[in-house]
Motif scaffolding. Sequence first.
Motif, PDB file in Angstrom:
ATOM      1  N   ASP A 117     109.551 -94.461 -31.564  1.00 53.85           N
ATOM      2  CA  ASP A 117     110.035 -93.309 -32.428  1.00 53.85           C
ATOM      3  C   ASP A 117     110.158 -92.127 -31.629  1.00 53.85           C
ATOM      4  O   ASP A 117     111.029 -91.290 -32.001  1.00 53.85           O
ATOM      5  N   ASP A 118     109.306 -92.064 -30.632  1.00 54.50           N
ATOM      6  CA  ASP A 118     109.639 -90.578 -29.909  1.00 54.50           C
ATOM      7  C   ASP A 118     110.931 -90.771 -29.089  1.00 54.50           C
ATOM      8  O   ASP A 118     111.727 -89.590 -28.961  1.00 54.50           O
ATOM      9  N   PHE A 119     111.576 -91.914 -28.670  1.00 52.17           N
ATOM     10  CA  PHE A 119     112.813 -91.910 -28.004  1.00 52.17           C
ATOM     11  C   PHE A 119     113.982 -91.801 -29.024  1.00 52.17           C
ATOM     12  O   PHE A 119     114.806 -91.051 -29.039  1.00 52.17           O
ATOM     13  N   VAL A 120     113.704 -92.333 -30.304  1.00 50.25           N
ATOM     14  CA  VAL A 120     114.677 -92.078 -31.077  1.00 50.25           C
ATOM     15  C   VAL A 120     114.658 -90.600 -31.537  1.00 50.25           C
ATOM     16  O   VAL A 120     115.938 -90.117 -31.961  1.00 50.25           O
ATOM     17  N   ASP A 121     113.427 -89.949 -31.677  1.00 47.77           N
ATOM     18  CA  ASP A 121     113.752 -88.516 -32.048  1.00 47.77           C
ATOM     19  C   ASP A 121     114.266 -87.760 -31.042  1.00 47.77           C
ATOM     20  O   ASP A 121     115.075 -86.820 -31.197  1.00 47.77           O
ATOM     21  N   ALA A 122     113.965 -88.174 -29.716  1.00 48.32           N
ATOM     22  CA  ALA A 122     114.750 -87.198 -28.520  1.00 48.32           C
ATOM     23  C   ALA A 122     116.383 -87.535 -28.590  1.00 48.32           C
ATOM     24  O   ALA A 122     117.158 -86.800 -28.514  1.00 48.32           O
ATOM     25  N   LEU A 123     116.679 -88.925 -28.954  1.00 40.97           N
ATOM     26  CA  LEU A 123     118.047 -89.407 -29.087  1.00 40.97           C
ATOM     27  C   LEU A 123     118.860 -88.371 -30.380  1.00 40.97           C
ATOM     28  O   LEU A 123     119.954 -87.613 -30.115  1.00 40.97           O
ATOM     29  N   ARG A 124     117.903 -88.222 -31.359  1.00 42.63           N
ATOM     30  CA  ARG A 124     118.541 -87.322 -32.567  1.00 42.63           C
ATOM     31  C   ARG A 124     118.669 -86.026 -32.352  1.00 42.63           C
ATOM     32  O   ARG A 124     119.587 -85.358 -32.345  1.00 42.63           O
ATOM     33  N   ARG A 125     117.910 -85.653 -31.645  1.00 44.45           N
ATOM     34  CA  ARG A 125     117.805 -84.119 -30.947  1.00 44.45           C
ATOM     35  C   ARG A 125     119.026 -83.817 -30.048  1.00 44.45           C
ATOM     36  O   ARG A 125     119.841 -82.847 -30.267  1.00 44.45           O
ATOM     37  N   VAL A 126     119.201 -84.772 -29.176  1.00 44.85           N
ATOM     38  CA  VAL A 126     120.375 -84.667 -28.285  1.00 44.85           C
ATOM     39  C   VAL A 126     121.526 -84.763 -28.970  1.00 44.85           C
ATOM     40  O   VAL A 126     122.598 -84.050 -28.764  1.00 44.85           O
ATOM     41  N   ALA A 127     121.688 -85.747 -29.864  1.00 42.51           N
ATOM     42  CA  ALA A 127     122.903 -85.784 -30.637  1.00 42.51           C
ATOM     43  C   ALA A 127     123.462 -84.684 -31.609  1.00 42.51           C
ATOM     44  O   ALA A 127     124.469 -84.275 -32.022  1.00 42.51           O
ATOM     45  N   GLY A 128     122.068 -83.938 -32.114  1.00 36.50           N
ATOM     46  CA  GLY A 128     122.308 -82.919 -32.917  1.00 36.50           C
ATOM     47  C   GLY A 128     122.483 -81.447 -31.960  1.00 36.50           C
ATOM     48  O   GLY A 128     122.431 -80.455 -32.724  1.00 36.50           O
ATOM     49  N   GLY A 129     122.629 -81.737 -30.598  1.00 38.18           N
ATOM     50  CA  GLY A 129     122.811 -80.402 -30.073  1.00 38.18           C
ATOM     51  C   GLY A 129     121.631 -79.726 -29.252  1.00 38.18           C
ATOM     52  O   GLY A 129     121.486 -78.857 -28.646  1.00 38.18           O
ATOM     53  N   GLY A 130     120.702 -80.526 -29.180  1.00 45.63           N
ATOM     54  CA  GLY A 130     119.203 -80.192 -28.610  1.00 45.63           C
ATOM     55  C   GLY A 130     118.926 -80.613 -27.559  1.00 45.63           C
ATOM     56  O   GLY A 130     120.116 -81.356 -26.759  1.00 45.63           O
ATOM     57  N   THR A 131     117.935 -80.637 -26.849  1.00 49.69           N
ATOM     58  CA  THR A 131     117.544 -80.908 -25.638  1.00 49.69           C
ATOM     59  C   THR A 131     116.316 -82.005 -25.522  1.00 49.69           C
ATOM     60  O   THR A 131     115.417 -81.637 -26.164  1.00 49.69           O
ATOM     61  N   ALA A 132     116.064 -82.880 -24.458  1.00 48.01           N
ATOM     62  CA  ALA A 132     115.379 -83.699 -24.260  1.00 48.01           C
ATOM     63  C   ALA A 132     114.930 -84.073 -22.879  1.00 48.01           C
ATOM     64  O   ALA A 132     115.720 -84.831 -22.271  1.00 48.01           O
ATOM     65  N   LEU A 133     114.248 -83.124 -21.984  1.00 47.07           N
ATOM     66  CA  LEU A 133     114.086 -83.306 -20.595  1.00 47.07           C
ATOM     67  C   LEU A 133     112.366 -83.679 -20.110  1.00 47.07           C
ATOM     68  O   LEU A 133     111.651 -82.888 -20.787  1.00 47.07           O
ATOM     69  N   ASP A 134     112.385 -84.746 -19.715  1.00 49.80           N
ATOM     70  CA  ASP A 134     111.126 -85.105 -19.143  1.00 49.80           C
ATOM     71  C   ASP A 134     110.417 -84.419 -18.345  1.00 49.80           C
ATOM     72  O   ASP A 134     111.242 -83.810 -17.409  1.00 49.80           O
ATOM     73  N   PRO A 135     109.094 -84.010 -18.473  1.00 47.18           N
ATOM     74  CA  PRO A 135     108.464 -82.981 -17.652  1.00 47.18           C
ATOM     75  C   PRO A 135     108.608 -83.548 -16.049  1.00 47.18           C
ATOM     76  O   PRO A 135     108.578 -82.121 -15.257  1.00 47.18           O
ATOM     77  N   GLU A 136     108.614 -84.521 -15.720  1.00 51.32           N
ATOM     78  CA  GLU A 136     108.660 -85.080 -14.386  1.00 51.32           C
ATOM     79  C   GLU A 136     109.972 -84.678 -13.694  1.00 51.32           C
ATOM     80  O   GLU A 136     110.129 -84.312 -12.505  1.00 51.32           O
ATOM     81  N   VAL A 137     111.025 -84.881 -14.508  1.00 51.30           N
ATOM     82  CA  VAL A 137     112.358 -84.376 -14.288  1.00 51.30           C
ATOM     83  C   VAL A 137     112.315 -82.914 -13.910  1.00 51.30           C
ATOM     84  O   VAL A 137     113.011 -82.588 -12.958  1.00 51.30           O
ATOM     85  N   LEU A 138     111.822 -82.025 -15.041  1.00 53.72           N
ATOM     86  CA  LEU A 138     111.897 -80.714 -14.845  1.00 53.72           C
ATOM     87  C   LEU A 138     111.248 -80.381 -13.545  1.00 53.72           C
ATOM     88  O   LEU A 138     111.686 -79.159 -12.687  1.00 53.72           O
ATOM     89  N   SER A 139     110.094 -80.871 -13.058  1.00 48.08           N
ATOM     90  CA  SER A 139     109.334 -80.581 -11.962  1.00 48.08           C
ATOM     91  C   SER A 139     110.285 -80.999 -10.790  1.00 48.08           C
ATOM     92  O   SER A 139     110.268 -80.043  -9.860  1.00 48.08           O
ATOM     93  N   HIS A 140     111.028 -81.821 -10.644  1.00 44.15           N
ATOM     94  CA  HIS A 140     111.860 -82.271  -9.395  1.00 44.15           C
ATOM     95  C   HIS A 140     113.024 -81.351  -9.395  1.00 44.15           C
ATOM     96  O   HIS A 140     113.425 -80.687  -8.279  1.00 44.15           O
TER      97      HIS A 140
END
Length: 213
Positions: free
Chosen positions: A114-137
């Motif tokens: 459900d979290d993955f689908v929520d992230a997918l919907r956010r991105v499709a709607g023009g939002g952002t979904a970045l994993d904290p570990e990715v941000l750290s790098h």
Amino acid sequence: MRVVIADDAVILREGLARLLEARGLTVVAAVADAGELKRAVAEHAPDVVVVDIRMPPTHTDEGLRAALELRREHPDVGILLFSQYVETRYVKDLLAESAAGVGYLLKERVADLDDFVDALRRVAGGGTALDPEVLSHLLGGSRGALDGLTPREREVLALMAEGRTNDAIARRFVVSGRAIEKHVANIFAKLGLPPSGDDHRRVLAVLRYLESA
């Protein structure tokens, strides 16, 4: 919502397609390499694509480079990088003009569909979904423009970068929505983003976050 999946691992690719279909999304294509991905996007005009970074023939960065091409040629298509690797090369190019409609999640850290689908919907709607570990790098341990932020403001900004709303952040910290609104206002002020009535200030704040590396 129309989705294209690109991953050379057939079990993951087909399994994810079935799971998304079961959640009411329409998977218009599930492909195994970057060339097929670009053709599928041109043919089906999806709302969002799920792209593995490492695909044939070299299994290095074909998916990421294809995502850059799609960003230029199909700017209205959301792009969610979905990989078991953190690969910062080209990612800042992907986010160069705007973080809107871009996500990067790590396969091993997605524990809830459900979290993955929520992230997918956010991105499709023009939002952002970045994993904290990715941000750290991406930050590479540099403070840069974030020097003036308090530890809690940094935490709030990291959650903003994941695409979380103020209400979601408030629930995470078990505080009031007003408290988070105050943190967000402080972040905007410290990063030099004056009030404009434009929600894109959240995206600009995330870009400042990334640019501090």
